[in-house]
Design a protein around this motif. Structure first.
Motif, mmCIF file in Angstrom:
data_model
loop_
_atom_site.group_PDB
_atom_site.id
_atom_site.type_symbol
_atom_site.label_atom_id
_atom_site.label_comp_id
_atom_site.label_asym_id
_atom_site.label_seq_id
_atom_site.Cartn_x
_atom_site.Cartn_y
_atom_site.Cartn_z
ATOM 1 N N LEU A 299 82.576 37.659 -17.698
ATOM 2 C CA LEU A 299 82.173 37.566 -19.097
ATOM 3 C C LEU A 299 80.647 37.414 -19.162
ATOM 4 O O LEU A 299 80.065 36.619 -18.420
ATOM 5 N N THR A 300 79.999 38.191 -20.033
ATOM 6 C CA THR A 300 78.536 38.132 -20.148
ATOM 7 C C THR A 300 78.089 36.868 -20.882
ATOM 8 O O THR A 300 78.853 36.265 -21.629
ATOM 9 N N SER A 301 76.847 36.495 -20.676
ATOM 10 C CA SER A 301 76.282 35.320 -21.343
ATOM 11 C C SER A 301 76.370 35.443 -22.852
ATOM 12 O O SER A 301 76.735 34.490 -23.548
ATOM 13 N N SER A 302 76.036 36.614 -23.374
ATOM 14 C CA SER A 302 76.072 36.802 -24.825
ATOM 15 C C SER A 302 77.492 36.708 -25.368
ATOM 16 O O SER A 302 77.711 36.241 -26.487
ATOM 17 N N ALA A 303 78.484 37.101 -24.581
ATOM 18 C CA ALA A 303 79.876 37.034 -25.032
ATOM 19 C C ALA A 303 80.331 35.584 -25.192
ATOM 20 O O ALA A 303 81.115 35.280 -26.096
ATOM 21 N N PRO B 115 83.754 31.678 -13.287
ATOM 22 C CA PRO B 115 83.713 32.960 -14.007
ATOM 23 C C PRO B 115 84.977 33.199 -14.831
ATOM 24 O O PRO B 115 86.068 32.766 -14.453
ATOM 25 N N ILE B 116 84.801 33.875 -15.948
ATOM 26 C CA ILE B 116 85.915 34.350 -16.762
ATOM 27 C C ILE B 116 85.964 35.864 -16.593
ATOM 28 O O ILE B 116 84.936 36.542 -16.728
ATOM 29 N N LEU B 117 87.158 36.383 -16.294
ATOM 30 C CA LEU B 117 87.334 37.798 -15.991
ATOM 31 C C LEU B 117 88.059 38.511 -17.130
ATOM 32 O O LEU B 117 88.647 37.879 -18.016
ATOM 33 N N TYR B 118 88.035 39.837 -17.089
ATOM 34 C CA TYR B 118 88.573 40.663 -18.170
ATOM 35 C C TYR B 118 90.021 40.343 -18.524
ATOM 36 O O TYR B 118 90.366 40.230 -19.690
ATOM 37 N N ASN B 119 90.884 40.225 -17.560
ATOM 38 C CA ASN B 119 92.310 40.026 -17.840
ATOM 39 C C ASN B 119 92.706 38.561 -18.011
ATOM 40 O O ASN B 119 93.892 38.262 -18.167
ATOM 41 N N ASP B 120 91.755 37.648 -17.984
ATOM 42 C CA ASP B 120 92.076 36.230 -18.142
ATOM 43 C C ASP B 120 92.612 35.948 -19.548
ATOM 44 O O ASP B 120 92.160 36.534 -20.529
ATOM 45 N N ASP B 121 93.564 35.026 -19.611
ATOM 46 C CA ASP B 121 94.110 34.552 -20.883
ATOM 47 C C ASP B 121 93.203 33.417 -21.351
ATOM 48 O O ASP B 121 93.286 32.297 -20.845
ATOM 49 N N PHE C 282 88.822 27.753 -21.795
ATOM 50 C CA PHE C 282 89.860 27.466 -20.810
ATOM 51 C C PHE C 282 90.558 28.744 -20.363
ATOM 52 O O PHE C 282 90.846 29.622 -21.180
ATOM 53 N N VAL C 283 90.868 28.808 -19.091
ATOM 54 C CA VAL C 283 91.803 29.781 -18.536
ATOM 55 C C VAL C 283 92.888 28.912 -17.905
ATOM 56 O O VAL C 283 92.609 28.168 -16.953
ATOM 57 N N GLY C 284 94.070 28.955 -18.493
ATOM 58 C CA GLY C 284 95.116 28.015 -18.096
ATOM 59 C C GLY C 284 94.667 26.607 -18.473
ATOM 60 O O GLY C 284 94.169 26.375 -19.575
ATOM 61 N N GLU C 285 94.791 25.679 -17.567
ATOM 62 C CA GLU C 285 94.393 24.285 -17.813
ATOM 63 C C GLU C 285 92.969 23.995 -17.334
ATOM 64 O O GLU C 285 92.494 22.872 -17.464
ATOM 65 N N THR C 286 92.285 25.010 -16.797
ATOM 66 C CA THR C 286 90.968 24.809 -16.192
ATOM 67 C C THR C 286 89.852 25.208 -17.147
ATOM 68 O O THR C 286 89.846 26.330 -17.672
ATOM 69 N N ALA C 287 88.908 24.300 -17.344
ATOM 70 C CA ALA C 287 87.719 24.600 -18.153
ATOM 71 C C ALA C 287 86.769 25.462 -17.326
ATOM 72 O O ALA C 287 86.369 25.071 -16.228
ATOM 73 N N HIS C 288 86.434 26.634 -17.847
ATOM 74 C CA HIS C 288 85.550 27.560 -17.135
ATOM 75 C C HIS C 288 84.119 27.521 -17.650
ATOM 76 O O HIS C 288 83.203 27.920 -16.934
ATOM 77 N N ALA C 289 83.927 27.083 -18.884
ATOM 78 C CA ALA C 289 82.573 27.023 -19.447
ATOM 79 C C ALA C 289 82.578 26.140 -20.680
ATOM 80 O O ALA C 289 83.630 25.902 -21.290
#
Length: 127
Positions: free
Chosen positions: A22-26, A63-69, A91-98
């Motif tokens: 995922l880009t910074s601006s996104a 990182p957050i990826l394209y197919n992540d929920d 969050f992706v699942g129970e994990t905070a990514h940003a």
């Protein structure tokens, strides 16, 4: 944490960089989308009251990826007379990514100056 909003967001292909992240601006755009959903009623009820970003800080954890929920949760960190801090946690699942921390000021469109947060709006922030 006391979340005041939570929703799932679709990651667009245009949100992804050449490394598949995922880009910074996104991060900022998605935080704004979550904020707009949270304050949809207030935006209509107080058209003269603009929310202006004074400061935005992004803390990357994973990182957050394209197919992540992706789920974004919001909470209020602090409230002043004409400003507040809104924390968006990705969050992706129970994990905070940003985390995206935004300081917002309330601005009177008609008077062209800062304004106190309207009382009904303040009540929503305080919940």
């Amino acid at each position: 944490m006391d979340w005041i909003f939570s929703d799932r967001f679709k990651i667009r292909w245009s949100d992804i960089d050449m490394y598949g992240h995922l880009t910074s601006s996104a991060y900022i755009e998605l935080a704004i989308e979550a904020r707009a959903a949270l304050f949809a009623e207030e935006i209509v009820a107080y058209p003269q009251c603009l929310l202006i970003s004074k400061n935005v800080n992004i803390e990357y954890k994973k990182p957050i990826l394209y197919n992540d929920d992706l789920e974004i949760k919001l909470k209020i960190n602090s409230i002043g007379s004409a400003s507040f801090e809104l924390l968006a946690v990705f969050f992706v699942g129970e994990t905070a990514h940003a985390e995206v921390l935004t300081k917002l000021v309330t601005f009177d469109r008609d008077q062209n100056k800062l304004m106190k947060i309207p009382e009904e709006f303040r009540l929503k922030l305080s919940k």
